[in-house]
Design an enzyme around this catalytic site. Structure first.
Site, PDB file in Angstrom:
ATOM      1  N   SER A   1     -12.431  12.330 117.764  1.00  0.00           N
ATOM      2  CA  SER A   1     -11.330  12.306 116.789  1.00  0.00           C
ATOM      3  C   SER A   1     -10.840  13.687 116.373  1.00  0.00           C
ATOM      4  CB  SER A   1     -11.756  11.517 115.544  1.00  0.00           C
ATOM      5  OG  SER A   1     -11.670  10.130 115.789  1.00  0.00           O
TER       6      SER A   1
ATOM      7  N   LYS B   1     -11.855  18.374 110.199  1.00  0.00           N
ATOM      8  CA  LYS B   1     -11.898  17.048 110.817  1.00  0.00           C
ATOM      9  C   LYS B   1     -13.244  16.801 111.501  1.00  0.00           C
ATOM     10  CE  LYS B   1      -9.820  13.186 111.788  1.00  0.00           C
ATOM     11  NZ  LYS B   1     -11.136  12.503 111.775  1.00  0.00           N
TER      12      LYS B   1
ATOM     13  N   LYS C   1      -7.196  14.229 116.656  1.00  0.00           N
ATOM     14  CA  LYS C   1      -6.246  13.934 115.585  1.00  0.00           C
ATOM     15  C   LYS C   1      -5.739  15.189 114.889  1.00  0.00           C
ATOM     16  CE  LYS C   1      -7.999   9.272 114.675  1.00  0.00           C
ATOM     17  NZ  LYS C   1      -9.132   9.156 115.610  1.00  0.00           N
TER      18      LYS C   1
ATOM     19  N   SER D   1      -9.200   8.638 109.662  1.00  0.00           N
ATOM     20  CA  SER D   1      -9.345   8.796 111.116  1.00  0.00           C
ATOM     21  C   SER D   1      -8.877   7.544 111.857  1.00  0.00           C
ATOM     22  CB  SER D   1     -10.805   9.121 111.471  1.00  0.00           C
ATOM     23  OG  SER D   1     -10.878   9.770 112.723  1.00  0.00           O
TER      24      SER D   1
END
Length: 403
Positions: free
Chosen positions: A72, A241, A75, A138
């Protein structure tokens, strides 16, 4: 004598101008000067890196260019593309997005068991909500919804992601989807993720500001930000993140500030979500404890003045066209010395604003610690009138004959 020329002129500055001094110094690419910095802590991760945001200096790294599944962390680039679209006013934060079937888990079997915002087909959701669904929850479904809205399709959005990656100079990053679920041919590296984080903070600050929010509720479903370091009171973490898949392991890109200093850490391939937080904290704490960021020169400030021939003024003011940041061992900024070398022994009009006329060097404890930076003309110098130029010509010839 009023004018004196030598082939290379070097002035030393311990942040203020001092007398003339001639010297030759070798460049050293190591920041660990005079054993002032202990070795980095042992980090339990496949690869990691620690970067000073302002200077771009790498303070510690291991396998930083090894290609890894981003999970992720992908992202971050999805968010960056959205932030750029908002910044350029192609979309607005209050725009309403209609969620399509491909943006929900029933339309994407691969989403089963993954992080979601829990969108439903036909939902009318604002860009502001969807961006929080991406950065805080997320949500893979939110990524697809925004990709379709920004670029018309996921494929077109992925093309934008890779174009921005190339623009950032990311050499070991390629995206195949908008959310980060493992896909053959999708990869990144610790170094590239640090550079991506730096771009996110610098280029789209409004988008980055969302990353420090600790929770988000949508459709009465409250979810916490997965970056546990936001709750750590010993660090001022404001992003960035997390990511996890079985192939990637546990990843975390984190950024924290201490006074004027900002650090970015990247930990890839951790074994647990708690471990990735603990190892990131070790890196950030070590960096803040043993380093400092200094700003010896600001864009537009006069660093030096030199005589200029044949101009409408007699003196050219010299400096830098962008702020200079350096990363130094803690409490060593007072020992920093700056010097400059002109490319030519004589400055002659016309001179354009920001024209490079020399280089600036940085010395600490007898060593040059950074690559030279351009020395530029701060204000345009036009040619003087005919009689002024003739007078300068005679002065110059006289000096060359008798100086």
């Amino acid at each position: 004598m009023f004018f004196h020329f030598i082939k290379k002129i070097i002035f030393h500055f311990p942040l203020v101008i001092m007398g003339m001094h001639l010297t030759t110094l070798a460049y050293s690419d190591s920041i660990l000067l005079s054993n002032l910095i202990p070795v980095p802590p042992e980090i339990k991760a496949v690869s990691y890196i620690l970067m000073d945001y302002n200077s771009g200096k790498i303070l510690a790294e291991k396998n930083a260019d090894e290609r890894r599944m981003p999970a992720s962390l992908t992202k971050m680039m999805t968010s960056y593309v959205i932030g750029q679209a908002i910044k350029s006013e192609k979309i607005g934060v209050n725009d309403i997005v209609t969620v399509g079937k491909d943006a929900v888990s029933t339309g994407n079997p691969e989403f089963k068991g993954s992080s979601l915002m829990f969108l439903k087909p036909g939902d009318q959701v604002s860009v502001a909500q969807l961006t929080r669904g991406i950065t805080l929850q997320s949500g893979n479904d939110a990524c697809v919804a925004m990709a379709n809205y920004v670029a018309g399709s996921q494929d077109s959005f992925v093309h934008l992601m890779n174009a921005y990656a190339q623009e950032m100079g990311l050499k070991n990053t390629h995206f195949k989807n908008v959310h980060g679920l493992d896909s053959e041919g999708q990869y990144t590296s610790a170094r590239d993720m640090a550079l991506m984080g730096r771009a996110l903070i610098h280029d789209v600050p409004d988008e980055y500001a969302i990353y420090k929010e600790k929770e988000f509720t949508f459709n009465q479903i409250r979810q916490l930000n997965r970056n546990g370091l936001l709750w750590d009171k010993s660090l001022n973490v404001d992003g960035i993140k997390t990511g996890h898949t079985n192939a990637a392991g546990y990843n975390l890109v984190a950024s924290a500030t201490q006074g004027p200093m900002r650090l970015i850490s990247v930990v890839l391939g951790g074994r647990t979500f708690k471990e990735r937080e603990a190892e990131s904290k070790k890196l950030l704490s070590w960096g803040f404890r043993f380093f400092e960021t200094v700003e010896p020169l600001k864009a537009g400030d006069v660093f030096a003045s030199r005589p200029v021939w044949f101009g409408d003024v007699n003196t050219a003011q010299l400096g830098v066209d962008k702020n200079i940041y350096l990363t130094l061992p803690k409490d060593q900024g007072k020992h920093l010395k700056l010097s400059f070398v002109l490319n030519q022994s004589e400055l002659r009009a016309p001179l354009k604003k920001n024209q490079i006329v020399g280089s600036i060097h940085f010395e600490l404890n007898g060593k040059i610690i950074e690559e030279p930076r351009p020395l530029v003309v701060l204000h345009e110098v036009k040619e003087g009138g005919f009689f002024s130029r003739m007078l300068d010509y005679m002065k110059l010839m006289f000096h060359r004959w008798f100086g």
